[in-house]
Design an enzyme around this catalytic site. Structure first.
Site, PDB file in Angstrom:
ATOM      1  N   ASN A  52       5.693   4.869 -10.267  1.00  0.00           N
ATOM      2  CA  ASN A  52       6.068   5.107  -8.927  1.00  0.00           C
ATOM      3  C   ASN A  52       5.324   4.056  -7.859  1.00  0.00           C
ATOM      4  O   ASN A  52       5.740   3.397  -7.009  1.00  0.00           O
ATOM      5  CB  ASN A  52       5.844   6.346  -8.252  1.00  0.00           C
ATOM      6  CG  ASN A  52       6.683   7.396  -9.059  1.00  0.00           C
ATOM      7  OD1 ASN A  52       7.821   6.857  -9.102  1.00  0.00           O
ATOM      8  ND2 ASN A  52       6.453   8.578  -8.733  1.00  0.00           N
ATOM      9  N   GLY A 256       2.662  10.353  -1.824  1.00  0.00           N
ATOM     10  CA  GLY A 256       1.138   9.668  -2.139  1.00  0.00           C
ATOM     11  C   GLY A 256       1.107   8.610  -3.066  1.00  0.00           C
ATOM     12  O   GLY A 256       0.064   7.804  -2.826  1.00  0.00           O
ATOM     13  N   ASP A 257       1.887   8.511  -4.012  1.00  0.00           N
ATOM     14  CA  ASP A 257       2.223   7.179  -4.715  1.00  0.00           C
ATOM     15  C   ASP A 257       2.412   5.983  -3.946  1.00  0.00           C
ATOM     16  O   ASP A 257       1.773   4.813  -4.138  1.00  0.00           O
ATOM     17  CB  ASP A 257       3.219   7.377  -5.851  1.00  0.00           C
ATOM     18  CG  ASP A 257       2.984   8.844  -6.860  1.00  0.00           C
ATOM     19  OD1 ASP A 257       1.575   8.971  -6.858  1.00  0.00           O
ATOM     20  OD2 ASP A 257       3.655   9.082  -7.399  1.00  0.00           O
TER      21      ASP A 257
END
Length: 328
Positions: A52, A256-257
């Site tokens: 990701n 978050g990635d």
């Protein structure tokens, strides 16, 4: 700046059951449970924290190095990542196991029954970083993301031994790791990434105070959900960056990635940490607006306009020269 991203590479198999699990459960017989559910939908999504993050960095015109372990069944996934600009030359292919999978069925009550198959991810401990650095002509930073725990530890210790700066990002593994293990992952990191809950969990399990954690790392980056991001550096004022406004909320998975992808892109462009966090926050909105962690598309003009709206023309002027590789 050459950045290697280590961590999980996985696929998510998400199914929808049009009934209620509770209707099929007999409390007195749970020790003999044997059930199957006829599902109506199957959605297969590409995922894994390392993949990701690499996808997001590549979307910003970079060519990140993906480092992880997969099975021979990842041919289509590899092709997808390479088409989007990710360097997959350092991904290890297992001879025995399939690529990691998250398999989840959700019913009409949003109750879930899920399993995670680590598979080839458990062989990440066999990956050595020195050959990766030799192939890439050196490593300026290694992000050590959630992965096989022994693999994470090996990568961390190799970075220390060979002098590669590293970013610690244990995220999901914090819940399962004990204090001594977390201390070994964090000590000496140039960057420490976590969300607010993970930051408190790190302190609780290591027994270190927030100041003691900061004393052991170069910079601490803590995402705060809708409140934005906090960046702490020893001897420097704390930096706080607000979130960029999303156009709609579809699915928060992978936000978050994407933030990390944008932040690391900013680092590779030699931007100030505040600007890095702004790029990360902007990219995170693209993920929350789509279903799936790698289903968004970035166009240079649209990204810069939204970035200008969120953080001002001066900030956008610093970022703009680095987006020449992004499609118009």
């Amino acid at each position: 700046m050459q950045i290697a991203i280590t961590g999980s590479i996985a696929t998510d198999h998400l199914m929808t059951f049009p009934g209620r699990f509770a209707d099929s459960l007999v409390v007195e017989q749970l020790d003999k449970i044997s059930l199957s559910f006829l599902v109506e939908e199957l959605d297969v999504r590409r995922g894994g924290v390392a993949a990701n993050i690499c996808f997001g960095m590549a979307g910003l015109g970079l060519r990140p190095l993906l480092v992880g372990s997969v099975g021979s069944d990842w041919v289509d996934y590899r092709s997808w990542l390479e088409r989007h600009g990710v360097d997959c030359g350092s991904v290890r292919v297992s001879e025995l196991r399939h690529t990691a999978r998250f398999i989840c069925t959700t019913d009409v009550d949003q109750a879930q029954i899920a399993s995670f198959y680590a598979g080839a991810m458990s062989e990440a401990r066999e990956i050595e970083l020195r050959p990766v650095a030799e192939r890439a002509g050196g490593l300026d930073l290694v992000l050590i993301g959630a992965n096989d725990p022994e693999g994470m530890l090996r990568h961390t210790e190799e970075c220390r031994a060979l002098g590669y700066p590293f970013a610690a990002d244990p995220s999901q593994q914090l819940a399962f790791a004990d204090g001594p293990f977390i201390r070994r992952l964090v000590e000496g990191a140039t960057w420490l990434f976590s969300n607010e809950y993970e930051a408190h969990l790190t302190e609780q399990k290591t027994g270190w105070t927030a100041d003691e954690v900061l004393a052991r790392v170069g910079t601490r980056v803590t995402t705060l959900g809708s409140k934005g991001v906090r960046i702490e550096r020893r001897g420097e004022p704390t930096i706080e960056v607000g979130v960029a406004r999303e156009l709609r909320k579809a699915d928060p998975t992978g936000v978050g990635d994407a933030f990390r992808a944008g932040f690391l892109a900013g680092l590779s462009w030699d931007l100030h940490p505040e600007r890095c966090a702004q790029v990360g926050s902007m990219l995170a909105t693209y993920v929350i607006e789509t279903i799936g962690t790698q289903e968004y598309e970035i166009a240079r003009g649209g990204f810069l306009q939204r970035f200008t709206d969120a953080y001002g023309p001066a900030a956008a002027a610093e970022v703009a020269p680095h987006l020449s590789g992004v499609r118009a």
